[in-house]
Write an enzyme that holds these catalytic residues in place. Structure first.
Site, short mmCIF file in Angstrom:
data_model
loop_
_atom_site.label_atom_id
_atom_site.label_comp_id
_atom_site.label_asym_id
_atom_site.label_seq_id
_atom_site.Cartn_x
_atom_site.Cartn_y
_atom_site.Cartn_z
N ILE A 175 -108.76 1.08 -40.75
CA ILE A 175 -109.30 1.53 -42.04
C ILE A 175 -108.22 2.07 -42.97
O ILE A 175 -108.11 1.64 -44.11
CB ILE A 175 -110.38 2.63 -41.83
N ARG A 195 -105.95 5.51 -51.66
CA ARG A 195 -107.42 5.62 -51.58
C ARG A 195 -108.00 5.16 -52.92
O ARG A 195 -108.47 5.94 -53.71
CB ARG A 195 -107.83 7.03 -51.20
N PRO A 196 -107.96 3.84 -53.19
CA PRO A 196 -108.43 3.31 -54.47
C PRO A 196 -109.95 3.46 -54.64
O PRO A 196 -110.66 3.73 -53.67
CB PRO A 196 -108.06 1.83 -54.38
N ILE A 197 -110.41 3.30 -55.87
CA ILE A 197 -111.87 3.33 -56.11
C ILE A 197 -112.31 2.07 -56.85
O ILE A 197 -113.33 2.06 -57.55
CB ILE A 197 -112.29 4.61 -56.88
N ASP A 198 -111.56 1.00 -56.68
CA ASP A 198 -111.88 -0.26 -57.39
C ASP A 198 -113.28 -0.79 -57.05
O ASP A 198 -113.95 -1.37 -57.92
CB ASP A 198 -110.83 -1.33 -57.09
N GLN A 199 -113.73 -0.58 -55.83
CA GLN A 199 -115.06 -1.09 -55.46
C GLN A 199 -116.18 -0.26 -56.10
O GLN A 199 -117.24 -0.78 -56.44
CB GLN A 199 -115.22 -1.11 -53.93
N ASP A 227 -112.54 8.34 -38.02
CA ASP A 227 -112.47 9.81 -38.05
C ASP A 227 -112.41 10.41 -36.65
O ASP A 227 -112.29 11.63 -36.51
CB ASP A 227 -113.66 10.38 -38.82
N CYS A 261 -107.97 14.11 -48.23
CA CYS A 261 -106.92 14.01 -47.21
C CYS A 261 -105.99 12.84 -47.53
O CYS A 261 -106.44 11.79 -47.99
CB CYS A 261 -107.53 13.78 -45.83
N ARG A 320 -111.96 22.42 -43.78
CA ARG A 320 -112.71 21.56 -44.72
C ARG A 320 -113.89 20.90 -44.03
O ARG A 320 -114.88 20.54 -44.66
CB ARG A 320 -111.79 20.45 -45.26
N ARG A 323 -112.29 14.27 -52.29
CA ARG A 323 -112.58 12.88 -52.63
C ARG A 323 -114.07 12.69 -52.97
O ARG A 323 -114.43 11.96 -53.88
CB ARG A 323 -112.18 11.97 -51.47
N LYS A 350 -120.91 16.47 -42.43
CA LYS A 350 -120.12 16.70 -43.66
C LYS A 350 -120.27 15.52 -44.61
O LYS A 350 -120.52 15.69 -45.79
CB LYS A 350 -118.65 16.88 -43.32
N ASN A 351 -120.11 14.29 -44.08
CA ASN A 351 -120.05 13.12 -44.96
C ASN A 351 -121.41 12.69 -45.48
O ASN A 351 -121.49 11.83 -46.36
CB ASN A 351 -119.29 11.98 -44.27
#
Ligand code: EPZ
Length: 421
Positions: A329, A122-126, A307, A117, A399, A93, A22-23
């Site tokens: 994590i 769940r930031p996206i700063d990076q 996971d 999920c 999902r 996401r 999936k990922n």
């Protein structure tokens, strides 16, 4: 609304074929936009997240043709820079990978802030750190993020990530793949899906080196040619069914795997009492003796994958002794604890740590899947518990697990899907 009805208490026995990861798929499918023309992506899992991504690709003008053999033919000849539908982006996401590919190909990108999920913040700063370093400005307004390159095309940069992030590593690779010059990424994620995405980009004529190590070097290219590519097998799907075999004292042969990707999962399952025979692309897992307690610390690859944390916790809830689980994590990945307590589990979770005192057996119960992997863990618990359990909100499970009811039924599990109104 749909739910699973599970009559548990018996071993699962037989063969289970593992799908594409999936990922990996949720990054490779958007990456087809980097090339103009027709890509064939094989071994794509038929799961809700993939179907959502293919819908977003179509909304950007790509044509999508899904064949019964699990391959998807994507023609991006008419794909244009577009803002994925907000209702899609908010559910998934991985929709944020459209930022990296749109920036690479068109120099501009807009998308609703990503969903996914609920595992805590769940930031996206990076991701934004990487885009800024490559010459982009960004702003967030009304729940939408807009990123624009200040130049004709992105510029290569040297980026050291503050946090090891799968998503930010992949998004930076996507954006840098057509940037002017060379990009160096450090303190990157090393998961198998990072390597898979890099291999796909290189199959289209890209130049990505070092994926799977701590440093990735990318030299931007002017254009990509469409290619044919097969997604790697899903290590987490495999690990989930392996845990189900251990939970039910079953005997399962897992087909279509890459053993190297499962090393740390196998090690932990053996530690709790599994026996495993391994071949080139398959393995056989059984459990004849008791379950043993152990401590569990989730880490970025090659550490134990977050996971697989809920699935292992179910085994530890039936083990002899007390186990400590440290979630390294995510802030909030113990939502399943409330549900397992309905089954008689003795699990106390606080923030990023859970203490599990094993009980002799779990009792059947009515439960609710709080997220994808927790939902899969509740299925494992229900398979182990003698009696009838019901699991609602199975949309989360759908999902990430293709045909989970069919696959488990085929190895003797008594599980069925019920549609409620
Ligand atoms: C990916 O999520 C996976 N999802 C997750 O799997 C998985 O749990 C996670 O990687 C870790 O392996 C997909 O690949 C679609 P991260 P991602 O960025 O990329 C922090 C599943 O069950 N962080 O590696 O969102 C973040 O808060 C799903 O299949 C920042 O601080 O995870 C987290 O604490 C669930 N800033 C840590 O890094 C950022 O800009 C790891 O997150 C990005 C992340």
């Amino acid at each position: 609304m749909e739910r699973f009805i599970v009559n548990g208490g018996k071993p699962i026995e037989g063969e289970i074929n593992i799908c594409g990861a999936k990922n990996s798929a949720v990054a490779i499918l958007p990456a087809t936009i980097l090339a103009k023309g027709t890509c064939t992506i094989e071994n794509v899992p038929d799961i809700a997240d993939v179907r959502l991504l293919l819908h977003i690709l179509q909304s950007c003008g790509a044509s999508v043709d899904w064949h019964d053999d699990g391959s998807v033919i994507i023609d991006t000849s008419n794909a244009v820079s577009c803002e994925p539908p907000a209702e899609d982006a908010r559910k998934l996401r991985a929709a944020y990978y459209f930022l990296g590919v749109m920036l690479a190909r068109f120099g501009t990108a807009r998308i609703a802030l990503p969903g996914g999920c609920d595992l805590g913040p769940r930031p996206i700063d990076q991701h934004l750190k990487a885009f800024s370093a490559m010459g982009c400005d960004w702003k967030v307004e009304h729940g939408t993020i807009e990123v624009k390159c200040r130049y004709q095309r992105l510029h290569g940069a040297h980026i050291f990530f503050d946090t090891v992030s799968v998503g930010a590593t992949i998004n930076a690779i996507l954006a840098a793949s057509m940037a002017e010059g060379k990009t160096v990424l450090e303190n990157v994620a090393r998961e198998p899906h990072i390597v898979d995405v890099a291999n796909f980009i290189n199959s289209m004529g890209g130049d990505v080196r070092g994926a799977g190590t701590d440093v990735i070097k990318i030299r931007g290219v002017d254009f990509f040619r469409p290619s044919e590519y097969s997604v790697v097998p899903d290590q987490i799907e495999a690990g989930t069914y392996m845990a189900a075999a251990v939970a039910t004292k079953g005997d399962i042969t897992i087909l279509n795997i890459i053993p190297k990707h499962l090393e740390v999962i196998e090690d932990k399952l053996i530690r709790v009492g599994a026996e495993i025979d391994e071949w080139d692309d398959s393995l056989r897992i059984t459990r004849r003796g008791p379950l043993y307690s152990t401590n569990l610390n989730t880490k970025p690859y090659p550490g134990f994958p977050t996971d697989m944390q809920p699935q292992l916790a179910v085994l530890l809830s039936m083990a002899n002794g007390t186990s400590i689980v440290n979630e390294g994590i995510w802030e909030s990945r113990f939502k399943y604890a409330d549900e397992l307590r309905r089954m008689g589990a003795k699990i106390e979770a606080d923030g990023k740590q859970a203490v599990i005192e094993g009980v002799r057996k779990l009792m059947p119960a009515d439960m609710r899947a709080p997220d994808l992997r927790a939902g899969a863990a509740l299925v494992i618990a229900a398979l182990a518990a003698e009696g009838t359990s019901r699991i609602s909100d199975v949309k989360y499970i759908d999902r990430g697990y293709e045909k989970i009811v069919e696959k488990l039924t085929a190895v003797g599990a008594d599980i069925r899907r019920e549609i409620l109104g």
